[in-house]
Design a protein around this motif. Structure first.
Motif, PDB file in Angstrom:
ATOM      1  N   ASP A  66      12.697  -9.448 -30.885  1.00  0.00           N
ATOM      2  CA  ASP A  66      12.152 -10.811 -30.872  1.00  0.00           C
ATOM      3  C   ASP A  66      12.504 -11.575 -29.598  1.00  0.00           C
ATOM      4  OD1 ASP A  66      11.076 -10.790 -33.622  1.00  0.00           O
ATOM      5  OD2 ASP A  66      13.186 -10.595 -34.178  1.00  0.00           O
ATOM      6  N   ARG A  67      13.761 -11.437 -29.166  1.00  0.00           N
ATOM      7  CA  ARG A  67      14.229 -12.174 -27.994  1.00  0.00           C
ATOM      8  C   ARG A  67      15.060 -11.258 -27.105  1.00  0.00           C
ATOM      9  NH1 ARG A  67      15.772 -18.194 -30.554  1.00  0.00           N
ATOM     10  NH2 ARG A  67      13.729 -18.495 -31.537  1.00  0.00           N
ATOM     11  N   VAL A  68      15.059 -11.562 -25.804  1.00  0.00           N
ATOM     12  CA  VAL A  68      15.757 -10.720 -24.823  1.00  0.00           C
ATOM     13  C   VAL A  68      16.615 -11.587 -23.919  1.00  0.00           C
ATOM     14  CG1 VAL A  68      15.479  -9.190 -22.831  1.00  0.00           C
ATOM     15  CG2 VAL A  68      13.955  -8.946 -24.791  1.00  0.00           C
ATOM     16  N   LEU A  69      17.827 -11.122 -23.672  1.00  0.00           N
ATOM     17  CA  LEU A  69      18.644 -11.696 -22.607  1.00  0.00           C
ATOM     18  C   LEU A  69      18.672 -10.713 -21.455  1.00  0.00           C
ATOM     19  CD1 LEU A  69      20.611 -13.783 -21.409  1.00  0.00           C
ATOM     20  CD2 LEU A  69      22.477 -12.466 -22.427  1.00  0.00           C
ATOM     21  N   ALA A  90       9.255  -6.966 -21.246  1.00  0.00           N
ATOM     22  CA  ALA A  90       9.317  -8.027 -22.250  1.00  0.00           C
ATOM     23  C   ALA A  90       7.914  -8.558 -22.547  1.00  0.00           C
ATOM     24  CB  ALA A  90      10.226  -9.147 -21.776  1.00  0.00           C
ATOM     25  N   GLU A  91       7.095  -8.661 -21.515  1.00  0.00           N
ATOM     26  CA  GLU A  91       5.704  -9.093 -21.718  1.00  0.00           C
ATOM     27  C   GLU A  91       4.952  -8.084 -22.581  1.00  0.00           C
ATOM     28  OE1 GLU A  91       4.656 -11.616 -17.679  1.00  0.00           O
ATOM     29  OE2 GLU A  91       4.565  -9.424 -17.594  1.00  0.00           O
ATOM     30  N   ARG A  92       5.102  -6.799 -22.257  1.00  0.00           N
ATOM     31  CA  ARG A  92       4.397  -5.769 -23.028  1.00  0.00           C
ATOM     32  C   ARG A  92       4.860  -5.742 -24.487  1.00  0.00           C
ATOM     33  NH1 ARG A  92       5.191  -3.052 -18.043  1.00  0.00           N
ATOM     34  NH2 ARG A  92       7.028  -1.931 -18.808  1.00  0.00           N
ATOM     35  N   ALA A  93       6.153  -6.054 -24.698  1.00  0.00           N
ATOM     36  CA  ALA A  93       6.692  -6.068 -26.060  1.00  0.00           C
ATOM     37  C   ALA A  93       6.302  -7.327 -26.822  1.00  0.00           C
ATOM     38  CB  ALA A  93       8.210  -5.942 -26.011  1.00  0.00           C
ATOM     39  N   GLY A  94       5.816  -8.338 -26.105  1.00  0.00           N
ATOM     40  CA  GLY A  94       5.413  -9.589 -26.752  1.00  0.00           C
ATOM     41  C   GLY A  94       6.572 -10.377 -27.326  1.00  0.00           C
ATOM     42  N   VAL A  95       7.721 -10.356 -26.632  1.00  0.00           N
ATOM     43  CA  VAL A  95       8.877 -11.075 -27.159  1.00  0.00           C
ATOM     44  C   VAL A  95       8.605 -12.579 -27.143  1.00  0.00           C
ATOM     45  CG1 VAL A  95      10.421  -9.256 -26.318  1.00  0.00           C
ATOM     46  CG2 VAL A  95      10.082 -11.299 -24.929  1.00  0.00           C
ATOM     47  N   GLU A  96       9.291 -13.286 -28.004  1.00  0.00           N
ATOM     48  CA  GLU A  96       9.048 -14.729 -28.137  1.00  0.00           C
ATOM     49  C   GLU A  96       9.901 -15.568 -27.195  1.00  0.00           C
ATOM     50  OE1 GLU A  96      11.847 -16.217 -31.777  1.00  0.00           O
ATOM     51  OE2 GLU A  96      10.098 -15.024 -32.345  1.00  0.00           O
ATOM     52  N   LEU A  97      10.933 -14.962 -26.596  1.00  0.00           N
ATOM     53  CA  LEU A  97      11.773 -15.693 -25.641  1.00  0.00           C
ATOM     54  C   LEU A  97      12.508 -14.706 -24.759  1.00  0.00           C
ATOM     55  CD1 LEU A  97      12.779 -18.587 -24.856  1.00  0.00           C
ATOM     56  CD2 LEU A  97      14.809 -18.105 -26.236  1.00  0.00           C
ATOM     57  N   LEU A  98      12.511 -14.997 -23.465  1.00  0.00           N
ATOM     58  CA  LEU A  98      13.240 -14.199 -22.481  1.00  0.00           C
ATOM     59  C   LEU A  98      14.185 -15.126 -21.726  1.00  0.00           C
ATOM     60  CD1 LEU A  98      13.779 -11.635 -20.795  1.00  0.00           C
ATOM     61  CD2 LEU A  98      11.787 -12.232 -19.401  1.00  0.00           C
ATOM     62  N   ALA A  99      15.485 -14.900 -21.874  1.00  0.00           N
ATOM     63  CA  ALA A  99      16.500 -15.700 -21.179  1.00  0.00           C
ATOM     64  C   ALA A  99      17.035 -14.907 -19.994  1.00  0.00           C
ATOM     65  CB  ALA A  99      17.636 -16.056 -22.123  1.00  0.00           C
ATOM     66  N   TYR A 100      17.390 -15.609 -18.939  1.00  0.00           N
ATOM     67  CA  TYR A 100      17.884 -14.958 -17.717  1.00  0.00           C
ATOM     68  C   TYR A 100      19.134 -15.651 -17.208  1.00  0.00           C
ATOM     69  CZ  TYR A 100      18.212 -13.575 -12.796  1.00  0.00           C
ATOM     70  OH  TYR A 100      18.676 -13.122 -11.592  1.00  0.00           O
ATOM     71  N   VAL A 123       9.478 -14.929 -10.347  1.00  0.00           N
ATOM     72  CA  VAL A 123       8.771 -13.982 -11.218  1.00  0.00           C
ATOM     73  C   VAL A 123       8.680 -14.541 -12.633  1.00  0.00           C
ATOM     74  CG1 VAL A 123       8.851 -11.671 -12.237  1.00  0.00           C
ATOM     75  CG2 VAL A 123       9.452 -11.984  -9.826  1.00  0.00           C
ATOM     76  N   LEU A 124       9.772 -15.096 -13.114  1.00  0.00           N
ATOM     77  CA  LEU A 124       9.804 -15.652 -14.466  1.00  0.00           C
ATOM     78  C   LEU A 124       8.838 -16.832 -14.613  1.00  0.00           C
ATOM     79  CD1 LEU A 124      13.650 -15.506 -15.050  1.00  0.00           C
ATOM     80  CD2 LEU A 124      11.945 -14.245 -16.364  1.00  0.00           C
ATOM     81  N   ALA A 125       8.685 -17.601 -13.547  1.00  0.00           N
ATOM     82  CA  ALA A 125       7.799 -18.768 -13.600  1.00  0.00           C
ATOM     83  C   ALA A 125       6.353 -18.363 -13.859  1.00  0.00           C
ATOM     84  CB  ALA A 125       7.901 -19.560 -12.301  1.00  0.00           C
ATOM     85  N   GLU A 126       5.991 -17.139 -13.485  1.00  0.00           N
ATOM     86  CA  GLU A 126       4.628 -16.654 -13.677  1.00  0.00           C
ATOM     87  C   GLU A 126       4.499 -15.733 -14.884  1.00  0.00           C
ATOM     88  OE1 GLU A 126       2.202 -17.815 -11.816  1.00  0.00           O
ATOM     89  OE2 GLU A 126       3.629 -18.983 -10.634  1.00  0.00           O
ATOM     90  N   ALA A 127       5.599 -15.531 -15.621  1.00  0.00           N
ATOM     91  CA  ALA A 127       5.585 -14.596 -16.748  1.00  0.00           C
ATOM     92  C   ALA A 127       4.742 -15.139 -17.893  1.00  0.00           C
ATOM     93  CB  ALA A 127       6.998 -14.326 -17.223  1.00  0.00           C
ATOM     94  N   SER A 128       4.209 -14.225 -18.689  1.00  0.00           N
ATOM     95  CA  SER A 128       3.367 -14.624 -19.829  1.00  0.00           C
ATOM     96  C   SER A 128       4.169 -14.849 -21.097  1.00  0.00           C
ATOM     97  CB  SER A 128       2.304 -13.553 -20.081  1.00  0.00           C
ATOM     98  OG  SER A 128       2.898 -12.314 -20.427  1.00  0.00           O
ATOM     99  N   VAL A 129       5.493 -14.636 -21.031  1.00  0.00           N
ATOM    100  CA  VAL A 129       6.347 -14.895 -22.192  1.00  0.00           C
ATOM    101  C   VAL A 129       7.147 -16.181 -21.946  1.00  0.00           C
ATOM    102  CG1 VAL A 129       6.549 -12.456 -22.801  1.00  0.00           C
ATOM    103  CG2 VAL A 129       8.225 -13.481 -21.265  1.00  0.00           C
TER     104      VAL A 129
END
Length: 281
Positions: A66-69, A90-100, A123-129
Motif C-alpha cells: 500500500d505504501r513505500v518508504l 511504485a507507480e507500476r504497483a499503484g501504491v497510495e503513498l511514496l515517502a522519500y 523525479v518525485l514531483a512528476e511521479a503519478s503516485v
C-alpha cells in the motif's frame, strides 16, 4: 495496511521497520541481502530481495504493497537513477503513498550531499503516485567518531563556525517516518525534520557533560578540516563532502524549525547529550 521499507537492513531502515511494527503495520523489508535481516524474518516480517538497480525485483518487492518508504541510497553518483527505478516500480504497483528521505531545504541547499536529493525530488514531483518528502536533518549519531575523539582529547573539531545544526537521534526520524506511513493526510506534504538547533560549541558542551571532562570546539577552515579528516583515514572525496557539509552548517543550511518533527513525534526530539552518552557507552 502493508508498508514496504527499502534499505531495510541499513541503520535508518531497520529502525523504521521496528517503529512500523510498534504501530501495528504489516511490513515488507526490501533488502539486497536477506541474510542481514534474518532476525526480522523470524519475527514474521515479509523480507523481499531487491536492489535499486533491479526494476524487475522491485516490481516483485512492491506487489500488494500500500505504501513505500524510499530510504535514500548510499551509492553516490548513482542515486538519482537508482531512486528513479524505485519511483517507477511504485507507480507500476499503484501504491497510495511514496515517502522519500531527503535533506533540509533541498531545492536551494548548496551542499554536495543535496545534489542527488534535489534530483530525486524533481523525479518525485512528476511521479503519478502521491508523495511526501521527509527532509531529515543531521543525525546526532553522525558525530560519533568526533565525539569519541573529543572525549579522549578534549577537542571537538569542525568547520561549522557559529552555525547551528538541527539534529536529532536516528530513531526520532524513524519514528516520524512510521507515523507518516501509518496515518493519513500526508500526501503532497514537505516535512523539514530536525530538533532544537545547536552550535558546535554547544555540542562540545554536551560531550563535556557526558564525558565528565572539559571539551572545547576548535573551528578550522574548510580545507584544513577536510585535510584533517583525510589524515584520520577517511577517503579524500568523503572528507571533502563532510567538510562541505560543515560549511553548509556555517551558512545556516541545516538550521531549521523543530516544529515538524515535534508535531509527528508528539514530543521533543532526543537531545544530543543522550545520543552522545550512548556513543560513549
Amino acid at each position: 495496511m502493508t508498508v514496504a521499507v527499502t534499505g531495510a537492513s541499513g541503520q535508518l531502515g531497520r529502525l523504521v521497520v521496528e517503529a512500523l511494527l510498534k504501530e501495528g503495520a504489516s511490513v515488507v523489508a526490501v533488502v539486497r541481502d536477506p541474510a542481514k535481516v534474518a532476525d526480522l524474518a523470524e519475527r514474521g516480517v515479509d523480507v523481499r530481495q531487491a536492489s535499486y538497480d533491479d526494476p524487475a525485483a522491485l516490481d516483485r518487492a512492491f506487489a500488494g504493497v500500500d505504501r513505500v518508504l524510499l530510504v535514500s541510497g548510499n551509492e553516490f553518483g548513482s542515486r538519482v537513477a537508482q531512486h528513479t527505478n524505485v519511483v517507477r516500480a511504485a507507480e507500476r504497483a499503484g501504491v497510495e503513498l511514496l515517502a522519500y528521505t531527503s535533506i533540509p531545504k533541498a531545492e536551494t541547499n548548496p551542499m554536495i550531499l543535496a545534489q542527488e536529493h534535489r534530483g530525486t525530488e524533481a523525479v518525485l514531483a512528476e511521479a503519478s503516485v502521491p508523495t511526501v518528502l521527509l527532509r531529515n536533518d543531521w543525525y546526532w549519531e553522525n558525530f560519533a567518531s568526533g565525539v569519541q575523539q573529543a572525549a579522549q582529547g578534549g577537542v571537538l573539531y569542525g568547520a561549522a563556525g557559529a552555525g547551528r545544526v538541527s539534529g536529532a537521534a536516528r530513531a526520532d526520524y524513524a519514528e516520524a517516518a512510521a507515523k507518516v506511513l501509518t496515518t493519513d493526510g500526508h500526501a503532497g506534504k514537505v516535512y523539514e525534520l530536525g530538533g532544537a538547533p545547536r552550535t558546535y560549541d554547544e555540542l562540545a558542551q554536551a560531550v563535556s557533560e557526558v564525558a565528565g571532562k572539559p571539551v572545547r570546539y576548535q573551528d578550522l577552515p574548510q580545507a584544513d578540516y577536510a585535510a584533517a579528516l583525510e589524515k584520520a583515514g577517511l577517503p579524500a572525496d568523503y572528507a571533502g563532502v563532510l567538510a562541505d557539509a560543515d560549511a553548509g552548517i556555517a551558512n545556516g543550511v541545516l538550521d531549521i524549525d523543530k516544529g515538524h518533527l515535534e508535531q509527528l513525534l508528539g514530543r521533543p526530539a532526543t537531545p544530543a547529550a543522550e545520543v552522545f552518552r550512548a556513543v560513549l557507552g
